[in-house]
Write a protein that holds these residues in place. Structure first.
Motif, PDB file in Angstrom:
ATOM      1  N   MET A  56      17.449 -18.272  16.216  1.00 14.05           N
ATOM      2  CA  MET A  56      16.554 -17.128  16.397  1.00 14.05           C
ATOM      3  C   MET A  56      15.849 -16.820  15.092  1.00 14.05           C
ATOM      4  O   MET A  56      16.481 -16.694  14.044  1.00 14.05           O
ATOM      5  N   SER A  57      14.537 -16.703  15.117  1.00 15.17           N
ATOM      6  CA  SER A  57      13.775 -16.408  13.912  1.00 15.17           C
ATOM      7  C   SER A  57      14.049 -14.990  13.442  1.00 15.17           C
ATOM      8  O   SER A  57      14.260 -14.078  14.247  1.00 15.17           O
ATOM      9  N   THR A  58      14.062 -14.805  12.137  1.00 13.55           N
ATOM     10  CA  THR A  58      14.283 -13.489  11.566  1.00 13.55           C
ATOM     11  C   THR A  58      12.969 -12.743  11.473  1.00 13.55           C
ATOM     12  O   THR A  58      12.030 -13.197  10.830  1.00 13.55           O
ATOM     13  N   GLU A  59      12.912 -11.575  12.115  1.00 15.09           N
ATOM     14  CA  GLU A  59      11.685 -10.796  12.110  1.00 15.09           C
ATOM     15  C   GLU A  59      11.418 -10.230  10.722  1.00 15.09           C
ATOM     16  O   GLU A  59      12.324  -9.768  10.030  1.00 15.09           O
ATOM     17  N   LYS A  60      10.153 -10.267  10.293  1.00 12.83           N
ATOM     18  CA  LYS A  60       9.728  -9.728   9.015  1.00 12.83           C
ATOM     19  C   LYS A  60       8.856  -8.496   9.236  1.00 12.83           C
ATOM     20  O   LYS A  60       8.200  -8.372  10.275  1.00 12.83           O
ATOM     21  N   LYS A  61       8.863  -7.626   8.253  1.00  9.09           N
ATOM     22  CA  LYS A  61       8.010  -6.446   8.305  1.00  9.09           C
ATOM     23  C   LYS A  61       6.880  -6.601   7.294  1.00  9.09           C
ATOM     24  O   LYS A  61       7.139  -6.864   6.119  1.00  9.09           O
ATOM     25  N   ALA A  62       5.649  -6.413   7.760  1.00  6.01           N
ATOM     26  CA  ALA A  62       4.521  -6.547   6.834  1.00  6.01           C
ATOM     27  C   ALA A  62       3.257  -5.952   7.418  1.00  6.01           C
ATOM     28  O   ALA A  62       3.003  -6.053   8.623  1.00  6.01           O
ATOM     29  N   LEU A  63       2.478  -5.346   6.548  1.00  3.30           N
ATOM     30  CA  LEU A  63       1.120  -4.911   6.868  1.00  3.30           C
ATOM     31  C   LEU A  63       0.161  -5.861   6.162  1.00  3.30           C
ATOM     32  O   LEU A  63       0.208  -6.003   4.941  1.00  3.30           O
ATOM     33  N   TYR A  64      -0.702  -6.510   6.940  1.00  3.90           N
ATOM     34  CA  TYR A  64      -1.726  -7.395   6.384  1.00  3.90           C
ATOM     35  C   TYR A  64      -3.036  -6.623   6.271  1.00  3.90           C
ATOM     36  O   TYR A  64      -3.452  -5.964   7.225  1.00  3.90           O
ATOM     37  N   ILE A  65      -3.683  -6.725   5.119  1.00  2.00           N
ATOM     38  CA  ILE A  65      -5.039  -6.199   4.960  1.00  2.00           C
ATOM     39  C   ILE A  65      -5.923  -7.389   4.598  1.00  2.00           C
ATOM     40  O   ILE A  65      -5.771  -7.990   3.530  1.00  2.00           O
ATOM     41  N   LEU A 100      -9.023   3.444   3.521  1.00  2.00           N
ATOM     42  CA  LEU A 100      -8.161   2.295   3.817  1.00  2.00           C
ATOM     43  C   LEU A 100      -6.690   2.641   3.570  1.00  2.00           C
ATOM     44  O   LEU A 100      -5.813   2.262   4.359  1.00  2.00           O
ATOM     45  N   LYS A 101      -6.422   3.383   2.506  1.00  2.00           N
ATOM     46  CA  LYS A 101      -5.043   3.790   2.207  1.00  2.00           C
ATOM     47  C   LYS A 101      -4.490   4.689   3.310  1.00  2.00           C
ATOM     48  O   LYS A 101      -3.335   4.522   3.742  1.00  2.00           O
ATOM     49  N   ASP A 102      -5.297   5.622   3.781  1.00  2.00           N
ATOM     50  CA  ASP A 102      -4.838   6.519   4.852  1.00  2.00           C
ATOM     51  C   ASP A 102      -4.482   5.727   6.104  1.00  2.00           C
ATOM     52  O   ASP A 102      -3.450   5.983   6.749  1.00  2.00           O
ATOM     53  N   LEU A 103      -5.341   4.759   6.445  1.00  2.84           N
ATOM     54  CA  LEU A 103      -5.077   3.928   7.620  1.00  2.84           C
ATOM     55  C   LEU A 103      -3.829   3.075   7.411  1.00  2.84           C
ATOM     56  O   LEU A 103      -2.982   2.956   8.309  1.00  2.84           O
ATOM     57  N   ALA A 104      -3.692   2.509   6.220  1.00  5.23           N
ATOM     58  CA  ALA A 104      -2.525   1.674   5.920  1.00  5.23           C
ATOM     59  C   ALA A 104      -1.231   2.488   6.004  1.00  5.23           C
ATOM     60  O   ALA A 104      -0.232   2.034   6.578  1.00  5.23           O
ATOM     61  N   ASP A 105      -1.263   3.688   5.436  1.00  5.74           N
ATOM     62  CA  ASP A 105      -0.061   4.532   5.457  1.00  5.74           C
ATOM     63  C   ASP A 105       0.313   4.925   6.887  1.00  5.74           C
ATOM     64  O   ASP A 105       1.496   4.966   7.249  1.00  5.74           O
ATOM     65  N   SER A 106      -0.697   5.224   7.712  1.00  9.18           N
ATOM     66  CA  SER A 106      -0.405   5.624   9.093  1.00  9.18           C
ATOM     67  C   SER A 106       0.185   4.466   9.893  1.00  9.18           C
ATOM     68  O   SER A 106       1.117   4.660  10.687  1.00  9.18           O
ATOM     69  N   GLU A 119       7.867  -0.185   6.107  1.00 13.95           N
ATOM     70  CA  GLU A 119       8.631   0.028   4.873  1.00 13.95           C
ATOM     71  C   GLU A 119       7.872  -0.395   3.611  1.00 13.95           C
ATOM     72  O   GLU A 119       8.478  -0.854   2.637  1.00 13.95           O
ATOM     73  N   GLY A 120       6.555  -0.261   3.627  1.00 16.12           N
ATOM     74  CA  GLY A 120       5.776  -0.481   2.410  1.00 16.12           C
ATOM     75  C   GLY A 120       5.486  -1.915   2.047  1.00 16.12           C
ATOM     76  O   GLY A 120       4.937  -2.189   0.974  1.00 16.12           O
ATOM     77  N   ASN A 121       5.816  -2.870   2.922  1.00 18.54           N
ATOM     78  CA  ASN A 121       5.534  -4.285   2.635  1.00 18.54           C
ATOM     79  C   ASN A 121       4.075  -4.594   2.946  1.00 18.54           C
ATOM     80  O   ASN A 121       3.634  -4.433   4.091  1.00 18.54           O
ATOM     81  N   ARG A 122       3.328  -5.047   1.941  1.00 16.98           N
ATOM     82  CA  ARG A 122       1.898  -5.284   2.148  1.00 16.98           C
ATOM     83  C   ARG A 122       1.464  -6.656   1.628  1.00 16.98           C
ATOM     84  O   ARG A 122       1.868  -7.078   0.541  1.00 16.98           O
ATOM     85  N   ASN A 170      -4.033   3.223  -5.210  1.00 15.46           N
ATOM     86  CA  ASN A 170      -2.641   3.348  -4.739  1.00 15.46           C
ATOM     87  C   ASN A 170      -2.372   2.708  -3.380  1.00 15.46           C
ATOM     88  O   ASN A 170      -1.501   3.173  -2.639  1.00 15.46           O
ATOM     89  N   LEU A 171      -3.096   1.622  -3.078  1.00 15.70           N
ATOM     90  CA  LEU A 171      -2.724   0.864  -1.887  1.00 15.70           C
ATOM     91  C   LEU A 171      -1.509  -0.035  -2.150  1.00 15.70           C
ATOM     92  O   LEU A 171      -0.872  -0.508  -1.224  1.00 15.70           O
ATOM     93  N   VAL A 172      -1.245  -0.266  -3.410  1.00 12.54           N
ATOM     94  CA  VAL A 172      -0.040  -1.006  -3.798  1.00 12.54           C
ATOM     95  C   VAL A 172       1.138  -0.043  -3.714  1.00 12.54           C
ATOM     96  O   VAL A 172       1.133   1.011  -4.354  1.00 12.54           O
ATOM     97  N   THR A 173       2.129  -0.389  -2.928  1.00 14.94           N
ATOM     98  CA  THR A 173       3.258   0.510  -2.685  1.00 14.94           C
ATOM     99  C   THR A 173       4.360   0.303  -3.712  1.00 14.94           C
ATOM    100  O   THR A 173       4.428  -0.740  -4.384  1.00 14.94           O
ATOM    101  N   GLU A 174       5.235   1.279  -3.813  1.00  7.43           N
ATOM    102  CA  GLU A 174       6.378   1.192  -4.734  1.00  7.43           C
ATOM    103  C   GLU A 174       7.675   0.881  -3.995  1.00  7.43           C
ATOM    104  O   GLU A 174       8.659   0.474  -4.612  1.00  7.43           O
ATOM    105  N   ASN A 175       7.689   1.070  -2.679  1.00  7.43           N
ATOM    106  CA  ASN A 175       8.940   0.919  -1.934  1.00  7.43           C
ATOM    107  C   ASN A 175       9.053  -0.393  -1.162  1.00  7.43           C
ATOM    108  O   ASN A 175      10.035  -0.632  -0.466  1.00  7.43           O
ATOM    109  N   GLY A 176       8.042  -1.260  -1.255  1.00  7.85           N
ATOM    110  CA  GLY A 176       8.111  -2.542  -0.561  1.00  7.85           C
ATOM    111  C   GLY A 176       7.506  -3.635  -1.418  1.00  7.85           C
ATOM    112  O   GLY A 176       7.147  -3.414  -2.574  1.00  7.85           O
ATOM    113  N   PHE A 177       7.388  -4.855  -0.860  1.00  6.90           N
ATOM    114  CA  PHE A 177       6.755  -5.925  -1.626  1.00  6.90           C
ATOM    115  C   PHE A 177       5.241  -5.861  -1.464  1.00  6.90           C
ATOM    116  O   PHE A 177       4.722  -5.378  -0.453  1.00  6.90           O
TER     117      PHE A 177
END
Length: 482
Positions: free
Chosen positions: A1-10, A96-102, A110-113, A135-142
């Motif tokens: 089973m593949s391991t699910e990853k969390k990420a927001l792509y911009i 863009l930051k507002d949309l990314a945060d939402s 979890e802040g992975n971008r 501040n689109l670069v997060t502190e709590n994720g990669f």
């Protein structure tokens, strides 16, 4: 089973051809395999005024041939949002930051971008600076940045570009994508070399006669005339794809298969490339109208100068200036409008010191595309009386069905980025060393722009390419004209 990853792509350049042809299908395949599922989102940005609904319809069109079902395509595309964006406008980054945060909150990312820069390199520095400052670069994720080639146009411009990007991101956050490094048979080179004693023990100047790399395309420049006329084959293909392959073919065995160790050995090769005698050891060419008159010449292509001296073909003799490799010429060639579309590596062994038989060539061919696999040609006794020698080939060539079922290069590379694995991406040191080598050739050619050899479209390049090997009593093993 593949391991699910969390990420927001911009994705910057989301309306472009690359995004539709490669990125959306690759992301969808990661989705179908479970690497992406519930906790991901994609924001597409570009200058065009698109709605979310229209953007999602574009994504669905891009995956139409590979979708498992309409519902699956609908569920996948529902994770996509669009923002019209001017990369120079600071206010657009706030939006863009507002949309990314939402979306981060909506999908619990979890802040992975992952920021994908599928745009002109002229904008890379502007975008990365804004991402950090707004501040689109997060502190709590990669936070990871994927950059498409070309990475500069020479060493000077690439240094400037790199400095701009590293002002905002660390080297281990930067992924310089070279799709050739995602190809199955390119990734197989190290396994072939270092897991087979038969090959490993005879892979040096004592045993090898030459290595030949051919990356040929049967198409012309198509709609890329404006870009290509400023670039040419040397910058477009040799600086990245070809020299990356050279480094994998000649690097020493790393202490372990880790990103740092592999990069260390590749860099050692690229920094040891001998400055060529360009006049004697490198050939350029430009395609002209085909002999039957059906294919037009480069200078007749759209958005190409009528007196262009841009090379559409390069052949050369590359020398890795180390004790292990100094005696092995590495012949390279790449071009547009050639006889066939193929990417392959031919490794030719020397004949035995004391020839008991009238032996033929022994060589290994690594087929990169469109065929995938390898062939090993050896000498055997011909059936019947006497001791005449005949060639025999051992091969492992993938069927069309097997090739179709394999992950495509972009799929594998995007998964590597998700996993934080930089092994199959170019490090800045590799880029700089490659530009230094290519600039030396380019500077020599710039001193003589009065003429360029021509070759007919649908051929294997100018005659000078064959003469390059003839001078060394060698020949191109791959010759579809024969």
């Amino acid at each position: 089973m593949s391991t699910e990853k969390k990420a927001l792509y911009i994705i910057f350049g989301a309306t472009g051809d690359l995004a539709s042809r490669k990125l959306y299908p690759a992301l969808y395949l990661l989705y179908t395999k479970g690497y992406l599922k519930d906790h991901f989102a994609v924001i597409g940005t570009a200058r065009r005024e698109w709605s979310d609904d229209y953007y999602q319809s574009v994504v669905k069109d891009a995956i139409d041939d590979i979708k498992e079902s309409d519902k699956d395509a609908e569920d996948f595309s529902s994770h996509f949002r669009y923002q019209s964006h001017n990369v120079k406008n600071s206010e657009h980054y706030h939006t863009l930051k507002d949309l990314a945060d939402s979306l981060d909150n909506k999908y619990n990312i979890e802040g992975n971008r992952i920021f994908y820069l599928s745009m002109s390199p002229a904008f890379f520095g502007t975008i990365t600076t804004h991402l950090r400052n707004q501040n689109l670069v997060t502190e709590n994720g990669f936070n990871r940045v994927i950059i498409e080639k070309p990475f500069g146009t020479d060493l000077k411009s690439s240094i400037k570009l790199n400095n701009e990007i590293t002002d905002s991101f660390d080297e281990d956050q930067i992924y310089r994508i070279d799709h050739y490094l995602g190809k199955e048979m390119i990734q197989a080179i190290l396994a072939l070399r270092f897991s087979n004693r038969l090959i490993k023990e005879s892979w040096d100047s004592e045993s090898l006669s030459s290595i030949q790399i051919t990356l040929s395309e049967d198409l012309g420049v198509e709609e890329r005339g404006e870009y290509y006329d400023k670039s040419g084959a040397l910058r477009d293909m040799v600086q990245n794809h070809v020299l990356q392959i050279v480094s994998l073919l000649t690097m020493d065995e790393p202490e372990s298969f880790t990103t740092d160790n592999v990069r260390k050995e590749k860099l050692a090769v690229l920094e040891s490339l001998k400055k060529p005698n360009v006049k004697e050891e490198f050939v350029r060419g430009q395609y002209k109208t085909s002999e039957d008159g059906k294919l037009k010449g480069y200078r007749e292509e759209e958005k190409v100068s009528a007196d262009s001296m841009t090379e559409t073909f390069v052949a050369g003799k590359v020398i890795v200036d180390t004790d292990k490799w100094r005696g092995v010429p590495i012949y390279i060639r790449t071009g547009k409008r050639m006889k066939e579309k193929t990417s392959r590596i031919d490794v030719l062994w020397k004949k035995t010191d004391h020839q008991l038989f009238d032996e033929g060539d022994s060589f290994l061919t690594i087929h990169i595309s469109p065929d995938e696999g390898f062939e090993l040609q050896l000498n055997d006794k011909q059936i019947g009386p006497g001791m005449d020698i005949c060639p025999v080939r051992l091969n492992s060539i993938c069927s069309k069905e097997e090739i179709k079922s394999k992950p495509e290069a972009y799929e594998k590379l995007l998964l590597d980025v998700l996993n934080g694995d930089e092994t199959h991406f170019a490090h800045w040191g590799e880029v700089a060393a490659s530009w230094k080598y290519v600039d030396y050739i380019r500077d020599a050619w710039n001193e003589n722009l009065d003429n360029i050899p021509f070759y007919s479209a649908c051929s294997m390049g100018p005659d000078e390419s064959d003469e390059l090997l003839t001078k060394d009593d060698q020949r191109w093993l791959y010759n579809p004209n024969v």
